[in-house]
Write a protein that holds these residues in place. Structure first.
Motif, PDB file in Angstrom:
ATOM      1  N   GLN A 126      45.704  20.926-112.847  1.00 55.80           N
ATOM      2  CA  GLN A 126      46.716  21.206-113.844  1.00 55.80           C
ATOM      3  C   GLN A 126      46.717  20.190-114.977  1.00 55.80           C
ATOM      4  O   GLN A 126      46.125  19.125-114.890  1.00 55.80           O
ATOM      5  CB  GLN A 126      48.107  21.236-113.203  1.00 55.80           C
ATOM      6  CG  GLN A 126      48.577  19.902-112.644  1.00 55.80           C
ATOM      7  CD  GLN A 126      50.012  19.990-112.110  1.00 55.80           C
ATOM      8  OE1 GLN A 126      50.675  21.013-112.177  1.00 55.80           O
ATOM      9  NE2 GLN A 126      50.498  18.889-111.587  1.00 55.80           N
ATOM     10  N   GLN A 149      49.722  18.433-117.522  1.00 53.51           N
ATOM     11  CA  GLN A 149      51.162  18.262-117.671  1.00 53.51           C
ATOM     12  C   GLN A 149      51.441  17.446-118.916  1.00 53.51           C
ATOM     13  O   GLN A 149      51.112  16.260-118.985  1.00 53.51           O
ATOM     14  CB  GLN A 149      51.761  17.579-116.449  1.00 53.51           C
ATOM     15  CG  GLN A 149      53.266  17.501-116.485  1.00 53.51           C
ATOM     16  CD  GLN A 149      53.868  17.175-115.126  1.00 53.51           C
ATOM     17  OE1 GLN A 149      53.144  17.002-114.147  1.00 53.51           O
ATOM     18  NE2 GLN A 149      55.180  17.103-115.076  1.00 53.51           N
ATOM     19  N   SER A 155      53.942  15.656-121.613  1.00 55.94           N
ATOM     20  CA  SER A 155      55.229  14.971-121.594  1.00 55.94           C
ATOM     21  C   SER A 155      55.321  14.047-122.795  1.00 55.94           C
ATOM     22  O   SER A 155      54.343  13.856-123.526  1.00 55.94           O
ATOM     23  CB  SER A 155      55.390  14.172-120.295  1.00 55.94           C
ATOM     24  OG  SER A 155      54.419  13.145-120.220  1.00 55.94           O
ATOM     25  N   CYS A 184      49.166  13.939-121.990  1.00 58.56           N
ATOM     26  CA  CYS A 184      48.687  15.115-121.265  1.00 58.56           C
ATOM     27  C   CYS A 184      48.021  14.581-120.001  1.00 58.56           C
ATOM     28  O   CYS A 184      46.871  14.127-120.042  1.00 58.56           O
ATOM     29  CB  CYS A 184      47.721  15.913-122.113  1.00 58.56           C
ATOM     30  SG  CYS A 184      47.018  17.366-121.278  1.00 58.56           S
ATOM     31  N   GLY A 229      48.800  23.148-120.544  1.00 52.61           N
ATOM     32  CA  GLY A 229      49.987  22.480-120.048  1.00 52.61           C
ATOM     33  C   GLY A 229      51.234  23.287-120.389  1.00 52.61           C
ATOM     34  O   GLY A 229      51.171  24.259-121.132  1.00 52.61           O
ATOM     35  N   GLN A 230      52.365  22.845-119.893  1.00 56.31           N
ATOM     36  CA  GLN A 230      53.591  23.626-120.038  1.00 56.31           C
ATOM     37  C   GLN A 230      54.292  23.406-121.370  1.00 56.31           C
ATOM     38  O   GLN A 230      55.193  24.162-121.696  1.00 56.31           O
ATOM     39  CB  GLN A 230      54.564  23.290-118.895  1.00 56.31           C
ATOM     40  CG  GLN A 230      55.395  22.044-119.099  1.00 56.31           C
ATOM     41  CD  GLN A 230      54.624  20.759-118.922  1.00 56.31           C
ATOM     42  OE1 GLN A 230      53.400  20.725-118.770  1.00 56.31           O
ATOM     43  NE2 GLN A 230      55.354  19.641-118.939  1.00 56.31           N
TER      44      GLN A 230
END
Length: 127
Positions: free
Chosen positions: A2, A4, A6, A21, A118-119
């Protein structure tokens, strides 16, 4: 496996943020990572890309040149986007994406280049 993203948040005009990331489940040394941003109702915009080879980068958005810097730390499995002198037009959700190649490509809006996203992390620049 994954990505992620932030590090987003609320910042005043002229301020700075550093987005991260964080990657897991694969070797970052084999892949290019691209940062995109998107404002609701608008198309996703490519911002910057980091080659799998440290130091190899590409910037795609003229408005961020000289203000944003992409960098990676393969040992930490993380790609960063340092954003300085932020402006209201930088307000967006920022996403990182893994390219299937190790080298940044020019046709960044070819969706087949990316196999993982990523989200997203929200950056809001206020006056």
């Amino acid at each position: 496996v994954q990505l992620q993203a932030s590090g987003g948040g609320l910042v005043q005009i002229g301020g700075s943020l550093r987005l991260s990331c964080a990657t897991s489940g694969f070797s970052l040394t084999n892949y290019a990572i691209t940062w995109f941003r998107q404002v609701p109702g608008k198309e996703r915009e490519g911002v910057s890309c980091s080659n799998s080879i440290i130091g190899g980068t590409a910037d795609y958005t003229d408005s961020v040149k000289g203000r944003f810097t992409i960098a990676r730390d393969n040992a930490k499995n993380t790609v960063y986007l340092q954003m300085n002198n932020l402006q209201p037009e930088d307000t967006a959700v920022y996403y990182c994406a893994r390219q299937i190649y190790g080298e940044c490509k020019d046709d960044i809006y070819n969706r087949r280049l990316y196999d993982m996203w990523g989200q997203g992390t929200l950056v809001t620049v206020s006056s």
